[in-house]
Write a protein that holds these residues in place. Structure first.
Motif, PDB file in Angstrom:
ATOM      1  N   ASP A  47       0.867  -1.179   0.000  1.00 62.74           N
ATOM      2  CA  ASP A  47       0.000   0.000   0.000  1.00 62.74           C
ATOM      3  C   ASP A  47       0.903   1.228   0.000  1.00 62.74           C
ATOM      4  O   ASP A  47       1.486   1.575   1.036  1.00 62.74           O
ATOM      5  N   PRO A  48       1.061   1.905  -1.135  1.00 60.70           N
ATOM      6  CA  PRO A  48       2.009   3.015  -1.208  1.00 60.70           C
ATOM      7  C   PRO A  48       1.605   4.211  -0.359  1.00 60.70           C
ATOM      8  O   PRO A  48       2.460   4.998   0.046  1.00 60.70           O
ATOM      9  N   THR A  49       0.324   4.353  -0.074  1.00 61.39           N
ATOM     10  CA  THR A  49      -0.114   5.490   0.732  1.00 61.39           C
ATOM     11  C   THR A  49       0.351   5.347   2.173  1.00 61.39           C
ATOM     12  O   THR A  49       0.920   6.277   2.752  1.00 61.39           O
ATOM     13  N   ALA A  50       0.124   4.166   2.756  1.00 60.96           N
ATOM     14  CA  ALA A  50       0.531   3.924   4.138  1.00 60.96           C
ATOM     15  C   ALA A  50       1.943   3.360   4.239  1.00 60.96           C
ATOM     16  O   ALA A  50       2.492   3.264   5.342  1.00 60.96           O
ATOM     17  N   ARG A  51       2.537   2.965   3.094  1.00 61.85           N
ATOM     18  CA  ARG A  51       3.880   2.377   3.042  1.00 61.85           C
ATOM     19  C   ARG A  51       3.975   1.140   3.931  1.00 61.85           C
ATOM     20  O   ARG A  51       4.886   0.988   4.747  1.00 61.85           O
ATOM     21  N   VAL A  52       2.995   0.267   3.759  1.00 63.38           N
ATOM     22  CA  VAL A  52       2.984  -1.002   4.480  1.00 63.38           C
ATOM     23  C   VAL A  52       2.607  -2.112   3.517  1.00 63.38           C
ATOM     24  O   VAL A  52       2.016  -1.874   2.463  1.00 63.38           O
ATOM     25  N   LEU A  53       2.974  -3.341   3.881  1.00 62.71           N
ATOM     26  CA  LEU A  53       2.540  -4.526   3.168  1.00 62.71           C
ATOM     27  C   LEU A  53       1.285  -5.061   3.841  1.00 62.71           C
ATOM     28  O   LEU A  53       1.261  -5.247   5.067  1.00 62.71           O
ATOM     29  N   VAL A  54       0.242  -5.307   3.067  1.00 62.40           N
ATOM     30  CA  VAL A  54      -1.049  -5.729   3.610  1.00 62.40           C
ATOM     31  C   VAL A  54      -1.316  -7.171   3.201  1.00 62.40           C
ATOM     32  O   VAL A  54      -1.262  -7.515   2.010  1.00 62.40           O
ATOM     33  N   ALA A  55      -1.575  -8.044   4.187  1.00 61.74           N
ATOM     34  CA  ALA A  55      -1.897  -9.439   3.899  1.00 61.74           C
ATOM     35  C   ALA A  55      -3.184  -9.498   3.075  1.00 61.74           C
ATOM     36  O   ALA A  55      -4.240  -9.080   3.528  1.00 61.74           O
ATOM     37  N   THR A  56      -3.080 -10.015   1.850  1.00 57.12           N
ATOM     38  CA  THR A  56      -4.206  -9.985   0.913  1.00 57.12           C
ATOM     39  C   THR A  56      -4.766 -11.370   0.635  1.00 57.12           C
ATOM     40  O   THR A  56      -5.960 -11.522   0.428  1.00 57.12           O
ATOM     41  N   ALA A  57      -3.907 -12.378   0.611  1.00 58.97           N
ATOM     42  CA  ALA A  57      -4.358 -13.751   0.383  1.00 58.97           C
ATOM     43  C   ALA A  57      -3.408 -14.691   1.108  1.00 58.97           C
ATOM     44  O   ALA A  57      -2.193 -14.432   1.176  1.00 58.97           O
ATOM     45  N   ALA A  58      -3.933 -15.795   1.637  1.00 61.81           N
ATOM     46  CA  ALA A  58      -3.097 -16.751   2.364  1.00 61.81           C
ATOM     47  C   ALA A  58      -3.740 -18.124   2.338  1.00 61.81           C
ATOM     48  O   ALA A  58      -4.963 -18.256   2.352  1.00 61.81           O
ATOM     49  N   GLU A  64      -3.705 -14.415   8.701  1.00 65.14           N
ATOM     50  CA  GLU A  64      -3.029 -13.188   8.271  1.00 65.14           C
ATOM     51  C   GLU A  64      -4.014 -12.223   7.617  1.00 65.14           C
ATOM     52  O   GLU A  64      -4.002 -11.026   7.876  1.00 65.14           O
ATOM     53  N   VAL A  65      -4.861 -12.774   6.764  1.00 70.58           N
ATOM     54  CA  VAL A  65      -5.827 -11.935   6.056  1.00 70.58           C
ATOM     55  C   VAL A  65      -6.964 -11.540   6.977  1.00 70.58           C
ATOM     56  O   VAL A  65      -7.386 -10.372   7.016  1.00 70.58           O
ATOM     57  N   ARG A  66      -7.481 -12.506   7.739  1.00 68.39           N
ATOM     58  CA  ARG A  66      -8.637 -12.236   8.598  1.00 68.39           C
ATOM     59  C   ARG A  66      -8.321 -11.200   9.670  1.00 68.39           C
ATOM     60  O   ARG A  66      -9.187 -10.435  10.086  1.00 68.39           O
ATOM     61  N   GLN A  67      -7.079 -11.166  10.139  1.00 69.31           N
ATOM     62  CA  GLN A  67      -6.695 -10.207  11.172  1.00 69.31           C
ATOM     63  C   GLN A  67      -6.118  -8.916  10.595  1.00 69.31           C
ATOM     64  O   GLN A  67      -5.717  -8.021  11.346  1.00 69.31           O
ATOM     65  N   GLY A  68      -6.079  -8.818   9.271  1.00 68.68           N
ATOM     66  CA  GLY A  68      -5.621  -7.573   8.640  1.00 68.68           C
ATOM     67  C   GLY A  68      -4.171  -7.253   8.920  1.00 68.68           C
ATOM     68  O   GLY A  68      -3.825  -6.103   9.237  1.00 68.68           O
TER      69      GLY A  68
END
Length: 526
Positions: A47-58, A64-68
């Motif tokens: 996510d370039p806006t927040a500069r974080v990696l977001v768990a999207t699929a697992a 990982e995804v369910r807890q965001g």
């Protein structure tokens, strides 16, 4: 190795083309787990806006995804992969190497992760893990990187399609669904996405204010895609809110500057703001780095308005802004636009501006707008987005009857007053005639608001037409009038009779009609 490579070919086959991003990634991860014989697999998108990696699929670690889960760049296992843009192997998961506690709690012993790259740009991370200790080889790393390259391409393409669709929907929802009906004025507008159809931050807006003033805005947020469209929506909403507090467009843009410098520090936009007086006699304009409008009056050639072009919004909240005032006589057309209309590769802006000037004429707003688009765009696809808004003040011959239907509430009285003033001005009524009729019609409407309805409310209809030499105003309601309250009442009807030539009041079971008739000098002798 050759067998595995053949199996990689199946990772992104055409059977996956119909899936959305999350379903696509989930299917790909199932294939990756089978390909590398691992227990878990996950994709985190950047996510370039927040500069974080977001768990999207697992798969295998769906928590990982369910807890965001969100991993900052440079932190932990996935953050290190994204920063270094190379594969990383951890044979024994511990606190020193892994930020996400789910990986430890799940009992994962060994991890292999690779970056998802589009060119040299990281769009995410793909990692796999095992519940027993495993020594991942260079061959494993190469295979996973080959898979990641295919996953990156498929994900990026699908994400761009979805973002474009969302941005298009967002922008269309934020542009006015229909332009307002304002007595004495006409509007016409166009919006065309530029380039490959990806929308940007161009917008136009027209809205009335409780004071009777009319605000017109054309703007262009720097940037493309979903981010620009979302920013445009925030700026549009901010301008609408600030317009409730002031009628000076320079002051309005000052407030927008402050908002952007505080809440949107990395955003810049050009904005042209125009405020039309309730009488429509004058127009007040301020430009924040935006190209100037083109105006034309009957019998005269079109001209580019000469007004100060201040800094774009969001650049420097401390620099002064300027307001220019121009007369707005009947029959005048004004064309406002974004720079995509006049920009062409290899051609100076002045040439495009001159083409626009030649295409604007004094006529119906819709005809002028169509001519501008035909001359400036024709069959070409614009490089940049194009927004065009044409405003016309009708002349006396174009003035049709006035018809308003408003909620019977106090706030409607100011809006009715502004609309009646505009319409009467267009008919050629003089100042005294306008003042008298405003009071007479206003008293009739105030009586409806106060007496015609109970708590359930209702509407007040105002219809005005010319029956030479008179103007005839009819005020209707569908309520049952309540008895007057208080000791000193009934002066409204006295005022109506004193300020007009004839007043007739008819009360029926279907409501009340008040007909006010007054002669206008401009319509000839009685």
């Amino acid at each position: 190795m050759s067998d595995r490579l053949r199996r990689i070919e199946a990772v992104t086959d055409t059977a996956l083309a119909h899936l959305d991003v999350e379903d696509l990634l989930t299917e790909l991860l199932d294939r990756v787990r089978d390909l590398l014989d691992v227990d878990t697999a996950a994709v985190l998108l950047f996510d370039p806006t927040a500069r974080v990696l977001v768990a999207t699929a697992a798969r295998g670690i769906e928590e990982e995804v369910r807890q965001g889960v969100r991993i900052p760049l440079g932190k932990g296992f996935a953050g290190r992969i994204a920063t270094e843009k190379r594969p990383v192997i951890t044979e024994k998961v511990d606190h020193a190497h892994v930020l996400n506690p789910i990986l430890r709690d799940k009992g994962i012993h060994s991890l292999l992760g690779v970056p998802l790259l589009i060119g040299s740009t990281v769009i995410g991370v793909l990692h796999v893990g095992t519940l027993s200790t495993r020594h991942f080889t260079d061959e494993d790393s190469l295979l996973l990187q080959l898979v990641a390259d295919r996953v990156a391409l498929a994900t990026h393409a699908r994400t761009m399609q979805i973002e474009q669709a969302v941005a298009t929907t967002l922008q269309r929802s934020l542009l006015p669904a229909e332009l307002p009906t304002v007595p004495g004025l006409e509007f016409a507008a166009r919006y065309v996405a530029g380039g490959d159809g990806e929308v940007g931050g161009d917008w136009y807006d027209v809205f009335g204010l409780p004071s009777g003033w009319l605000c017109i805005v054309v703007g262009d947020v720097v940037g493309r895609g979903l981010c620009a469209a979302a920013t445009m929506g925030r700026l549009r909403s901010a301008l609408r809110a600030y317009a409730l507090e002031c009628t000076d467009p320079a002051h309005l843009l000052d407030k927008l500057d402050q908002q952007m410098r505080h809440f949107e520090p990395d955003t810049m936009a050009t904005v042209l703001c125009a405020m039309v007086e309730p009488s429509c006699e004058q127009l007040h304009l301020s430009s924040a780095g935006h190209p100037p409008p083109v105006s034309v009056r009957p019998g005269l050639p079109a001209a580019v308005l000469e007004l100060p072009i201040d800094l774009p919004a969001g650049v420097d909240a401390g620099r002064p802004r300027h307001t220019s005032t121009m007369a707005f006589p009947p029959g005048t057309d004004i064309c406002l636009y974004t720079d995509g209309l006049i920009e062409r590769r290899g051609s100076p802006l002045d040439a495009g501006l001159e083409r626009l000037r030649r295409s604007v004429f004094a006529g119906p707003a819709e005809s002028v707008c169509a001519a501008v688009m035909s001359e400036l765009l024709g069959a070409d696809h614009p490089i940049d987005d194009v927004a065009v808004l044409v405003l016309r003040r009708q002349d006396r011959a174009e003035m049709g009857p006035l018809h308003l239907r408003m909620p019977a509430v106090p706030v409607s009285l100011g809006l009715i007053r502004a609309a009646v003033r505009r319409w009467l001005t267009g008919t050629g009524a003089d100042t005294d005639e306008i003042a008298g009729l405003l009071v007479a019609v206003g008293e009739a409407c105030a009586n409806v608001v106060e007496h015609a309805y109970g708590p359930g409310g209702g509407t007040v209809d105002v219809h005005m037409t010319i029956q030479p030499p008179d103007v005839v105003a009819t005020i209707r309601d569908t309520g049952r009038w309540r008895a007057p309250r208080g000791q000193v009442r009934g002066r409204g009807i006295t005022l109506m009779r004193g300020l007009s030539d004839d007043v007739r009041i008819e009360q029926t079971g279907a409501g009340t009609h008040v007909v006010i008739r007054a002669a206008l000098a401009s319509q000839g002798p009685r």
